[in-house]
Write an enzyme that holds these catalytic residues in place. Structure first.
Site, PDB file in Angstrom:
ATOM      1  N   HIS A 101       0.995  -1.266  -0.106  1.00  0.00           N
ATOM      2  CA  HIS A 101       0.050   0.033  -0.116  1.00  0.00           C
ATOM      3  C   HIS A 101       0.910   1.258   0.150  1.00  0.00           C
ATOM      4  CE1 HIS A 101       0.746  -1.209   4.157  1.00  0.00           C
ATOM      5  NE2 HIS A 101       0.600  -0.021   4.508  1.00  0.00           N
ATOM      6  N   HIS A 103       0.570   5.087   1.112  1.00  0.00           N
ATOM      7  CA  HIS A 103       0.138   6.330   1.843  1.00  0.00           C
ATOM      8  C   HIS A 103       0.025   7.523   1.118  1.00  0.00           C
ATOM      9  CE1 HIS A 103       0.441   4.260   6.051  1.00  0.00           C
ATOM     10  NE2 HIS A 103       1.197   3.603   5.308  1.00  0.00           N
TER      11      HIS A 103
HETATM   12  P1  5GP Z   1       1.962   0.521   7.310  1.00  0.00           P
HETATM   13  O1  5GP Z   1       2.511   0.748   8.636  1.00  0.00           O
HETATM   14  O2  5GP Z   1       1.769  -0.922   7.169  1.00  0.00           O
HETATM   15  O3  5GP Z   1       2.672   1.336   6.382  1.00  0.00           O
HETATM   16  O4  5GP Z   1       0.353   0.856   7.248  1.00  0.00           O
HETATM   17  C1  5GP Z   1      -0.767   0.478   7.548  1.00  0.00           C
HETATM   18  C2  5GP Z   1      -1.795   1.574   7.785  1.00  0.00           C
HETATM   19  O5  5GP Z   1      -3.001   0.999   7.714  1.00  0.00           O
HETATM   20  C3  5GP Z   1      -1.897   2.424   9.033  1.00  0.00           C
HETATM   21  O6  5GP Z   1      -1.786   3.689   8.885  1.00  0.00           O
HETATM   22  C4  5GP Z   1      -3.099   1.795   9.782  1.00  0.00           C
HETATM   23  O7  5GP Z   1      -3.767   2.862  10.359  1.00  0.00           O
HETATM   24  C5  5GP Z   1      -4.055   1.607   8.473  1.00  0.00           C
HETATM   25  N1  5GP Z   1      -4.854   0.649   8.776  1.00  0.00           N
HETATM   26  C6  5GP Z   1      -4.780  -0.756   9.431  1.00  0.00           C
HETATM   27  N2  5GP Z   1      -5.963  -1.427   9.443  1.00  0.00           N
HETATM   28  C7  5GP Z   1      -6.922  -0.797   8.713  1.00  0.00           C
HETATM   29  C8  5GP Z   1      -8.307  -0.928   8.411  1.00  0.00           C
HETATM   30  O8  5GP Z   1      -8.737  -1.890   8.557  1.00  0.00           O
HETATM   31  N3  5GP Z   1      -8.875   0.092   7.914  1.00  0.00           N
HETATM   32  C9  5GP Z   1      -8.322   1.346   7.558  1.00  0.00           C
HETATM   33  N4  5GP Z   1      -9.253   2.321   6.871  1.00  0.00           N
HETATM   34  N5  5GP Z   1      -7.024   1.482   7.766  1.00  0.00           N
HETATM   35  C10 5GP Z   1      -6.295   0.458   8.405  1.00  0.00           C
END
Ligand code: 5GP
Ligand code: ZN
Length: 139
Positions: A101, A103
């Site tokens: 993903h 951001h």
């Molecule tokens: P990472 O740290 O893996 O780059 O980012 C994961 C992101 O996914 C985090 O910012 C977290 O808030 C978001 N996230 C995790 N689970 C969910 C979910 O079920 N729904 C939404 N909308 N965001 C999620």
């Protein structure tokens, strides 16, 4: 491949509802539930790829232009001054969901730095040695 045990596969393919702001045949873009700022979005491919090293080339080629499009829309709709495209790979790098993903984070002039580090330095010869290791791995 879509993985029924992967939360982002389920969200991207509509099995779990989300605040979707954009969708096409390849991606769903949703609002992050723990936003750095309101409007913080996540670009999710509909297919499952654990991280950027596993990403299909066609999906990879579309991800950056989509990030630019979402960021431009944030500037127009939210009045932010800029935006960060942030993409974490591996636990050590802050990845918590192991479905690729990106951001897209709206940013304002007064915000603290989002990604920052204290600049270090190399010992004599160290930079050349590190560069040589990387060149060898890239051949
Ligand atoms: P990472 O740290 O893996 O780059 O980012 C994961 C992101 O996914 C985090 O910012 C977290 O808030 C978001 N996230 C995790 N689970 C969910 C979910 O079920 N729904 C939404 N909308 N965001 C999620
Ligand atoms: Zn997945």
């Amino acid at each position: 491949m879509r993985d029924a045990n992967c939360i982002f596969c389920r969200i991207a393919n509509g099995a779990i509802p989300s605040a979707t702001i954009y969708e096409d045949e390849t991606f769903r873009v949703i609002l992050d539930m723990g936003p750095a700022n309101p409007g913080h979005a996540l670009i999710l491919p509909k297919e499952h790829f654990a991280d950027v090293t596993a990403l299909d080339e066609m999906v990879a080629a579309k991800a950056l232009p989509l990030g630019a499009k979402i960021g431009a829309a944030m500037k127009e709709a939210l009045g932010c001054d800029g935006f960060n495209l942030v993409q974490n790979n591996g636990e050590a790098a802050g990845q918590t969901v192991f479905h690729f993903h990106m951001h897209v984070i709206p940013r304002y002039a007064a915000d603290p730095a989002m990604v920052s580090w204290t600049p270090g330095s190399y010992a004599e010869g160290e930079m050349d040695a590190v560069a040589e290791k990387l060149r060898a791995a890239l051949q």
